[in-house]
Design a protein around this motif. Structure first.
Motif, PDB file in Angstrom:
ATOM      1  N   UNK A  49      70.259  43.622  65.575  1.00 42.21           N
ATOM      2  CA  UNK A  49      70.182  43.748  64.233  1.00 42.21           C
ATOM      3  C   UNK A  49      70.185  45.528  64.011  1.00 42.21           C
ATOM      4  N   UNK A  50      69.659  46.273  64.939  1.00 41.90           N
ATOM      5  CA  UNK A  50      69.867  47.631  64.733  1.00 41.90           C
ATOM      6  C   UNK A  50      71.358  48.018  64.879  1.00 41.90           C
ATOM      7  N   UNK A  51      72.052  47.435  66.079  1.00 37.19           N
ATOM      8  CA  UNK A  51      73.424  47.476  66.060  1.00 37.19           C
ATOM      9  C   UNK A  51      74.073  47.105  64.844  1.00 37.19           C
ATOM     10  N   UNK A  56      75.945  49.704  58.304  1.00 36.80           N
ATOM     11  CA  UNK A  56      75.817  49.971  56.902  1.00 36.80           C
ATOM     12  C   UNK A  56      75.145  51.306  56.799  1.00 36.80           C
ATOM     13  N   UNK A  57      74.817  52.062  58.015  1.00 37.61           N
ATOM     14  CA  UNK A  57      74.040  53.138  57.682  1.00 37.61           C
ATOM     15  C   UNK A  57      74.363  54.138  56.632  1.00 37.61           C
ATOM     16  N   UNK A  58      75.649  54.409  56.590  1.00 28.30           N
ATOM     17  CA  UNK A  58      76.200  55.235  55.404  1.00 28.30           C
ATOM     18  C   UNK A  58      76.741  54.580  54.292  1.00 28.30           C
ATOM     19  N   UNK A 139      79.798  45.099  52.483  1.00 25.63           N
ATOM     20  CA  UNK A 139      80.443  44.752  53.560  1.00 25.63           C
ATOM     21  C   UNK A 139      79.605  43.556  54.207  1.00 25.63           C
ATOM     22  N   UNK A 140      80.250  42.954  55.370  1.00 24.63           N
ATOM     23  CA  UNK A 140      79.905  41.921  56.101  1.00 24.63           C
ATOM     24  C   UNK A 140      79.578  42.322  57.407  1.00 24.63           C
ATOM     25  N   UNK A 141      78.297  41.816  57.968  1.00 23.59           N
ATOM     26  CA  UNK A 141      78.014  42.211  59.286  1.00 23.59           C
ATOM     27  C   UNK A 141      77.827  40.950  59.904  1.00 23.59           C
ATOM     28  N   UNK A 142      78.465  40.741  61.236  1.00 22.20           N
ATOM     29  CA  UNK A 142      78.559  39.593  62.043  1.00 22.20           C
ATOM     30  C   UNK A 142      78.033  39.789  63.603  1.00 22.20           C
ATOM     31  N   UNK A 157      85.062  44.270  53.452  1.00 25.15           N
ATOM     32  CA  UNK A 157      85.349  44.836  54.737  1.00 25.15           C
ATOM     33  C   UNK A 157      84.107  43.816  55.751  1.00 25.15           C
ATOM     34  N   UNK A 158      84.515  43.737  56.982  1.00 25.59           N
ATOM     35  CA  UNK A 158      83.483  42.889  57.944  1.00 25.59           C
ATOM     36  C   UNK A 158      83.839  43.560  59.252  1.00 25.59           C
ATOM     37  N   UNK A 159      82.501  43.501  59.886  1.00 24.80           N
ATOM     38  CA  UNK A 159      82.406  44.206  61.195  1.00 24.80           C
ATOM     39  C   UNK A 159      81.442  43.061  61.911  1.00 24.80           C
TER      40      UNK A 159
END
Length: 191
Positions: A49-51, A56-58, A139-142, A157-159
């Motif tokens: 989850x940190x990765x 999304x950090x910025x 955004x989407x984080x997967x 956008x997704x990552x």
């Protein structure tokens, strides 16, 4: 984390499995990622989850949203890493929605997180819920995109931490069914 490091972690925790699986999407597959084999380890969940949070950090995220069940853990840990609120959606009578007093404000910037994506249907439903609240899906984080790049989310956008190009079959076209390979009793949420 690199994709190779993520893959090695999923292999190490037996999260990447082989067999004959019925996926939530209704499709069949010879591979399944059993997210809870890795998510049951808090140190690995935090690391993954940190990765995701780095993506999304910025992006000035106000809230992280994930769909029940695996998305709850991911939203919590990504929210913790970002210093934001974390909430989740649930299905009520087959429809994705907020419950438990959760809501979003108009203009609130939202990160959506999900564990494993094959078709992207659940994520698209969460995006619709976020937009219906007047919030902005940033955004989407997967954890894993197992769609081979086919799952997209229109203007969001997704990552993914790991991309897998895993073969899936419609039940009537499944060679594993044709060869009478029994279903492995994992890989379906009951949706």
């Amino acid at each position: 984390m690199t994709e190779q490091e993520v893959k090695e972690l999923l292999i190490k925790t037996n999260a990447i499995m082989e067999g004959h699986f019925l996926l939530t999407s209704g499709l069949h597959s010879p591979m399944y990622v059993e997210k809870f084999n890795v998510l049951q380890q808090p140190k690995y969940t935090e690391q993954l989850c940190k990765a995701l949070a780095e993506y999304f950090a910025d992006k000035n995220i106000d809230t992280v949203v994930g769909p029940m069940t695996g998305g709850i853990l991911l939203a919590h840990e990504v929210g913790k890493a970002l210093g934001t609120r974390a909430i989740f959606t649930e299905r009520v009578d087959g429809k994705m929605t907020f419950r438990r007093g959760f809501s979003l404000k108009t203009g609130e910037r939202v990160a959506i997180v999900e564990d494993i994506v094959t078709t992207g249907g659940s994520v698209r439903e969460v995006i619709d819920v976020v937009k219906a609240e007047g919030a902005i899906p940033v955004g989407v984080g997967l954890l894993v995109d197992r769609s081979g790049g086919k799952a997209t989310f229109e203007d969001v956008p997704a990552h993914a931490l790991l991309h897998l190009d895993v073969t899936t079959y419609k039940p009537e076209e499944c060679p594993l069914c044709h060869d009478n390979v029994p279903m492995t009793k994992r890989g379906r949420t009951g949706k």
